[in-house]
Design an enzyme around this catalytic site. Structure first.
Site, PDB file in Angstrom:
ATOM      1  N   HIS A 252       0.795  -1.216   0.000  1.00  0.00           N
ATOM      2  CA  HIS A 252       0.000   0.000   0.000  1.00  0.00           C
ATOM      3  C   HIS A 252       0.833   1.273   0.000  1.00  0.00           C
ATOM      4  O   HIS A 252       0.335   2.319  -0.437  1.00  0.00           O
ATOM      5  CB  HIS A 252      -0.946   0.014   1.203  1.00  0.00           C
ATOM      6  CG  HIS A 252      -2.225  -0.722   0.958  1.00  0.00           C
ATOM      7  ND1 HIS A 252      -2.364  -2.072   1.183  1.00  0.00           N
ATOM      8  CD2 HIS A 252      -3.427  -0.314   0.480  1.00  0.00           C
ATOM      9  CE1 HIS A 252      -3.593  -2.454   0.873  1.00  0.00           C
ATOM     10  NE2 HIS A 252      -4.254  -1.411   0.431  1.00  0.00           N
ATOM     11  N   GLY A 253       2.043   1.235   0.463  1.00  0.00           N
ATOM     12  CA  GLY A 253       2.811   2.474   0.434  1.00  0.00           C
ATOM     13  C   GLY A 253       4.149   2.381   1.127  1.00  0.00           C
ATOM     14  O   GLY A 253       4.406   1.472   1.920  1.00  0.00           O
TER      15      GLY A 253
END
Length: 486
Positions: free
Chosen positions: A334-335
């Site tokens: 996700h990041g």
């Protein structure tokens, strides 16, 4: 080029008219027309993606070439060692040199520099000005799944570079999913598309629903959520809980709204994308939540990470680790921030605990089951538990840093005074109620089988009024999709 904009409406209108009306007239031969249609869709898909930055086109082309060439070599070779070397090369090139460099390089270098400073050394690793390509995680996973499937023998290698390139870059789902696999998408290119077979009502319903979720709900609450998350120490406990709930609304409506619009656009072109959300806030456990939320990512991780690690076919301890690690990977995906790493670890821990408790129940109380009455009573309790995990730890997912996340959560669990403006409740509470009502209606229609029949003439007559109403409820500012950054 965002979906809910006039720019995209004009772009898609052009694509639709050329696709269904111009090309069939210019190329009446079916086989030639199919080739030209694929070329046309590939060109407009690249134009769509390069509308953010023309350089992005080169990166997606590189990713496409890598997996097309390596998968073909894997398929043609009978040498196990060579095939293993090729799939390893695909993993390294995709995960390290493409996804790793563009998404994680600065995060890793910053973390290493901080560690060096902590031990009394100066920063060593250079920090680069890297532009994160929109949707790089989505199409990298999509392209990589094809190579893995060829290596496993699940599908043959695609001989047409044109078809494979279109599979990777198909514009409706290119920048924020759903993640499509080759074995579900490539066969759709073989079928002849006819305008009379397009389910227009279904496609328009999905697009309007997605627009409502994204623009009317998510975009209206995002300024409030962003304001509180930016400076959590200035707000009261009530405001912090409101922000947590509003992010719960924002991230769901933003992402599922994009998916709905992508699904509708793809349907209008004769393609069907996989389901990506199934009323996730009706989940009765964290495990069920991940079967309903971002279904294509959960399926991808199950098929290509969890199963590759051995899944449940290993010992008890290793199985628990596989469950945890798969969710850890989801967090990292996700990041590039420690908040995502910790959030993924926490989600994995909940999944692991639930798996252990399920096994214990099966071992210690194999023949014990609750009565129907108790099951009904416990349903709202279970939903509250799963939703509480999603909302509370969603604060970590949303926060800019772990420091702000700790400030938010500490303010939520220990009462404090602070700011809470009336307009926040005026905008936020109706949005929360809309999501709750929407889940209830979705449960009635999709899980209980209730049908709402609307005459065709009435539905199409209501579309202009729906368009005006959506325009009136839309905020002035354009808010990018949250998952573009992933």
């Amino acid at each position: 080029m965002l979906f809910p904009t006039l720019e995209f409406f004009l772009f898609f209108s052009f694509v639709f008219l050329v696709y269904w009306y111009l090309l069939p007239v210019l190329f009446p031969n079916h086989h030639l027309r199919k080739f030209v249609v694929h070329v046309f869709l590939l060109v407009v898909s690249y134009a769509f993606y390069m509308s953010w930055d023309w350089r992005f086109g080169g990166l997606i082309l590189l990713s496409t070439i890598i997996d097309y060439v390596l998968a073909d070599r894997i398929f043609e070779s009978k040498n196990h060692s060579y095939r293993k070397a090729m799939i390893t090369l695909s993993l390294v090139l995709n995960l390290v040199f493409i996804l790793g460099f563009f998404k994680y390089y600065n995060f890793l270098c910053t973390s290493l520099n901080d560690l060096l400073v902590l031990f009394g050394f100066g920063p060593f690793f250079p920090i680069l000005k890297i532009v994160l390509p929109v949707g790089v995680s989505f199409y990298t996973f999509q392209s990589l799944s094809y190579t893995i499937d060829v290596y496993r023998g699940s599908i043959p290698a695609e001989k047409s570079f044109l078809r494979f390139a279109l599979f990777v870059s198909f514009f409706p789902q290119l920048v924020a999913g759903p993640i499509v696999t080759a074995k579900t998408f490539l066969p759709q290119m073989e079928t002849e598309k006819k305008l009379e077979n397009i389910p227009f009502r279904r496609a328009i319903r999905f697009f309007l629903l997605g627009y409502f979720k994204k623009v009317v709900l998510s975009d209206n609450v995002s300024p409030i959520s962003d304001l509180i998350f930016k400076n959590p120490e200035a707000y009261s406990t009530e405001a912090l809980w409101l922000a947590a709930f509003l992010f719960w609304v924002q991230v769901y409506c933003d992402f599922s709204g994009y998916t709905d619009m992508a699904y509708g656009c793809a349907l209008l072109l004769g393609y069907e994308l996989p389901e990506n959300f199934r009323m996730p806030y009706l989940s009765q456990s964290v495990t069920e939540h991940w079967r309903r939320w971002h279904i294509t990512l959960s399926s991808w991780l199950r098929d290509y990470v969890y199963i590759s690690l051995g899944g449940s076919r290993v010992g008890a301890f290793r199985h628990r680790f596989n469950v945890w690690f798969t969710m850890f990977v989801a967090g990292v995906w996700h990041g590039a921030n420690w908040t995502f790493v910790i959030w993924g670890s926490i989600q994995g821990t909940f999944l692991m605990i639930e798996a252990v408790l399920k096994d214990l129940k099966a071992r210690l109380f194999p023949n014990v089951s609750l009565s129907t009455g108790w099951e009904k009573i416990l349903v709202p309790v279970r939903i509250l538990y799963a939703s509480s995990v999603a909302i509370t730890f969603g604060v970590i997912f949303r926060s800019e840093s772990m420091g702000k996340a700790v400030t938010m959560i500490s303010g939520m669990v220990s009462y404090r005074t602070g700011e809470l403006r009336p307009y926040m409740l005026k905008v936020g509470l109706p949005a929360i109620l809309c999501v709750i009502l929407g889940h209830f209606l979705g449960w009635l229609i999709f899980e209980k089988g209730k049908q709402i029949r609307i005459p065709v003439w009435l539905e199409f007559a209501l579309y202009p009024f729906a368009a005006v109403l959506l325009a009136l409820l839309s905020p002035d500012a354009e808010v990018p999709f949250i998952y573009f950054q992933f």
